[in-house]
Design a protein around this motif. Sequence first.
Motif, mmCIF file in Angstrom:
data_model
loop_
_atom_site.group_PDB
_atom_site.id
_atom_site.type_symbol
_atom_site.label_atom_id
_atom_site.label_comp_id
_atom_site.label_asym_id
_atom_site.label_seq_id
_atom_site.Cartn_x
_atom_site.Cartn_y
_atom_site.Cartn_z
ATOM 1 N N GLU A 1 -6.970 10.572 2.311
ATOM 2 C CA GLU A 1 -6.253 9.901 1.221
ATOM 3 C C GLU A 1 -4.963 9.376 1.819
ATOM 4 O O GLU A 1 -4.000 10.147 1.994
ATOM 5 C CB GLU A 1 -5.970 10.913 0.094
ATOM 6 C CG GLU A 1 -5.124 10.358 -1.034
ATOM 7 C CD GLU A 1 -5.656 9.049 -1.587
ATOM 8 O OE1 GLU A 1 -5.179 7.978 -1.155
ATOM 9 O OE2 GLU A 1 -6.558 9.112 -2.452
ATOM 10 N N PRO A 2 -4.912 8.080 2.195
ATOM 11 C CA PRO A 2 -3.744 7.596 2.935
ATOM 12 C C PRO A 2 -2.449 7.596 2.126
ATOM 13 O O PRO A 2 -1.369 7.742 2.692
ATOM 14 C CB PRO A 2 -4.129 6.176 3.347
ATOM 15 C CG PRO A 2 -5.267 5.797 2.464
ATOM 16 C CD PRO A 2 -5.953 7.057 2.068
ATOM 17 N N ALA A 3 -2.540 7.441 0.793
ATOM 18 C CA ALA A 3 -1.328 7.375 -0.022
ATOM 19 C C ALA A 3 -0.907 8.783 -0.456
ATOM 20 O O ALA A 3 -1.735 9.572 -0.904
ATOM 21 C CB ALA A 3 -1.558 6.498 -1.247
ATOM 22 N N LEU B 1 -4.354 1.927 -4.982
ATOM 23 C CA LEU B 1 -3.280 2.317 -4.071
ATOM 24 C C LEU B 1 -2.455 1.116 -3.625
ATOM 25 O O LEU B 1 -1.580 1.230 -2.778
ATOM 26 C CB LEU B 1 -3.859 3.012 -2.829
ATOM 27 C CG LEU B 1 -4.733 4.231 -3.090
ATOM 28 C CD1 LEU B 1 -5.258 4.796 -1.780
ATOM 29 C CD2 LEU B 1 -3.960 5.302 -3.857
ATOM 30 N N GLY B 2 -2.759 -0.056 -4.189
ATOM 31 C CA GLY B 2 -2.045 -1.263 -3.788
ATOM 32 C C GLY B 2 -2.661 -1.949 -2.588
ATOM 33 O O GLY B 2 -1.991 -2.744 -1.934
ATOM 34 N N VAL B 3 -3.927 -1.653 -2.296
ATOM 35 C CA VAL B 3 -4.603 -2.244 -1.134
ATOM 36 C C VAL B 3 -5.475 -3.414 -1.587
ATOM 37 O O VAL B 3 -6.449 -3.204 -2.317
ATOM 38 C CB VAL B 3 -5.468 -1.196 -0.407
ATOM 39 C CG1 VAL B 3 -6.251 -1.831 0.733
ATOM 40 C CG2 VAL B 3 -4.598 -0.053 0.101
ATOM 41 N N LEU C 1 -2.685 6.464 7.507
ATOM 42 C CA LEU C 1 -4.099 6.088 7.598
ATOM 43 C C LEU C 1 -4.945 7.122 8.328
ATOM 44 O O LEU C 1 -6.165 7.007 8.349
ATOM 45 C CB LEU C 1 -4.225 4.717 8.278
ATOM 46 C CG LEU C 1 -3.829 3.542 7.391
ATOM 47 C CD1 LEU C 1 -3.607 2.280 8.204
ATOM 48 C CD2 LEU C 1 -4.885 3.308 6.305
ATOM 49 N N ARG D 1 7.415 1.371 3.571
ATOM 50 C CA ARG D 1 7.763 0.678 4.816
ATOM 51 C C ARG D 1 8.811 -0.379 4.493
ATOM 52 O O ARG D 1 9.071 -0.678 3.330
ATOM 53 C CB ARG D 1 6.529 0.044 5.438
ATOM 54 C CG ARG D 1 5.912 -0.958 4.523
ATOM 55 C CD ARG D 1 4.847 -1.722 5.231
ATOM 56 N NE ARG D 1 4.486 -2.839 4.395
ATOM 57 C CZ ARG D 1 3.258 -3.334 4.317
ATOM 58 N NH1 ARG D 1 2.292 -2.809 5.016
ATOM 59 N NH2 ARG D 1 3.009 -4.352 3.534
ATOM 60 N N PRO E 1 0.829 -1.211 0.000
ATOM 61 C CA PRO E 1 0.000 0.000 0.000
ATOM 62 C C PRO E 1 0.864 1.261 0.000
ATOM 63 O O PRO E 1 1.779 1.392 0.807
ATOM 64 C CB PRO E 1 -0.790 -0.128 1.310
ATOM 65 C CG PRO E 1 -0.853 -1.591 1.570
ATOM 66 C CD PRO E 1 0.461 -2.138 1.087
ATOM 67 N N GLY E 2 0.593 2.158 -0.940
ATOM 68 C CA GLY E 2 1.324 3.417 -1.008
ATOM 69 C C GLY E 2 2.629 3.342 -1.770
ATOM 70 O O GLY E 2 3.352 4.335 -1.860
ATOM 71 N N TRP F 1 2.379 6.768 3.580
ATOM 72 C CA TRP F 1 1.176 5.963 3.861
ATOM 73 C C TRP F 1 0.705 6.338 5.256
ATOM 74 O O TRP F 1 1.336 5.976 6.247
ATOM 75 C CB TRP F 1 1.501 4.467 3.754
ATOM 76 C CG TRP F 1 0.291 3.609 3.970
ATOM 77 C CD1 TRP F 1 0.007 2.838 5.060
ATOM 78 C CD2 TRP F 1 -0.808 3.431 3.068
ATOM 79 N NE1 TRP F 1 -1.195 2.202 4.891
ATOM 80 C CE2 TRP F 1 -1.727 2.538 3.679
ATOM 81 C CE3 TRP F 1 -1.112 3.948 1.795
ATOM 82 C CZ2 TRP F 1 -2.924 2.147 3.069
ATOM 83 C CZ3 TRP F 1 -2.302 3.560 1.202
ATOM 84 C CH2 TRP F 1 -3.186 2.667 1.819
ATOM 85 N N SER G 1 -0.611 -7.339 2.924
ATOM 86 C CA SER G 1 0.002 -6.038 3.201
ATOM 87 C C SER G 1 -0.067 -5.629 4.665
ATOM 88 O O SER G 1 0.423 -4.575 5.023
ATOM 89 C CB SER G 1 -0.619 -4.969 2.311
ATOM 90 O OG SER G 1 -1.985 -4.856 2.556
#
Lengths: 215, 285
Positions: free
Chosen positions: A196-198, B27-29, A192, A171, A130-131, A190, B137
Amino acid sequence: MTEGRLLQVRPAGRHALLVQLPDAERTAAFHAELLRRRAAGTLPPVAEIVPGARTVLLDGVPDPGELARRLADWDVPPRAADDGGVVEIHVRYDGPDLAGVAALWGIGPDEVAATHSSYTYRVAFCGFAPGFGYLTGLPPHLHVPRRDTPRTRVPAGAVALAGPYSAVYPRATPGGWQLIGTMPDPAPLWDLTRDEPALLTPGTRVRFVPEGGAT
Amino acid sequence: MSAKLTVVRSGALTTVQDSGRHGHAHLGVPRSGSLDAPAMTLANRLLGNDPGAAVLETTLTGCALRPDRGVTVVVGGAPCPVTVDGRPVAWGAPVRVPADAVLNVGTATAGVRSYVAVAGGIATEPVLGSRSTDLLSGLGPAPVRDGDVLPLGAPARQPALPFAAPWPAPPAALVLPLRPGPRADWFTPAALRTLTSATYRVSPHSNRIGLRTEGPALERRSAGELPSEGMVLGAVQVPPDGRPVVFLHDHPTTGGYPVIGVVVETALARAAQACAGTPVRFTPG
């Protein structure tokens, strides 16, 4: 030939289409057009719009056949170079692969910062974690291969290169990219607590800003 | 104060799952969520919960839980012995667990994943709109460990009317209807015939990311690298060893191995209950 005819639509199950484009630039333009039409309310229902290197996946589509027919008539304008927001990422150019990348580029290690930060990048797509954004913008003569042996741990904030892409690891993970620097505070990549987390969403433009003491 | 569940025995792998994390694939989630969604939905309905309320998904060896006040639960999905303080109780139907009694969800007698729904649902903190554990993830709560305390939501005021629930039996053989594409043209015609005529077996290396298979390798037309592209749930990706992998709910959102076909989503719940060694056939879907 219009842009629309350059779209190649491939089936991806009962509720998805994979749209393939000739190159990264036209993929970015097509992705931007999808987002424009969705914002304008003229895009049929699509649950997920997932760009890739040369494709955009449209997933959660109630009637893929109908959407495929509509896409054939689309006129997709080229993407303006200054289209989209810009994010600045501060970098200490101190990565363990800096000297190796400098050698591949045919310059001195102290010139990597100036070279890498002289381009404006764009997030082509996300994945891996993610991100994690895949950033295009390096000219072909600066593309470098992955490392022969991946590292078991790449720290969060590592600024890295592989093939046509630059990236910043959100990460710590295993990774095979060439590490040229460090984003001192990677937490915003990233987060949370944000809507918009990214930080690096597809389409976002990115500039790398060298930090002092790097070279 | 609402009720809490203490994990007495976490089992091989027990995770919190709901209907998943949607709308963030770009977003890659991963979507994550219950692999056997019909089992989760049925267990929740029997309790008057929202159909997608968070439940516990166990893996092969069940788990044991102790509520701090009386709660009603349903254990469904993979059949297994269920006890409360050592006394056998019903599987697949609402069961009352008194305060401080231990609910034991035993080892599955068939299938892989049992679901433990509790009236009011598991109420851990949602992340991006979902309470699901995402093993790829690391989003959502970590897999539960012995001693963990899980908060519960408030039960529905009107419990659902009791009804006889039709729980499907875990598959002795897995039939996965598949549509070719998006990269079927990366494979030889022989590979496409092999895929829909050979019998594969579920590999013990399967997990929430993918159902791995053992069987004849699928041959590509040419080597070459596929630029990363978006992946759908049910995608049958073929890595360099040629053995098809069916992507389940924790699958990566983009990938670089060609997808020869896509399994229809309604068949994936059966795939989630197929033990290692189960024969698998891919059929035109």
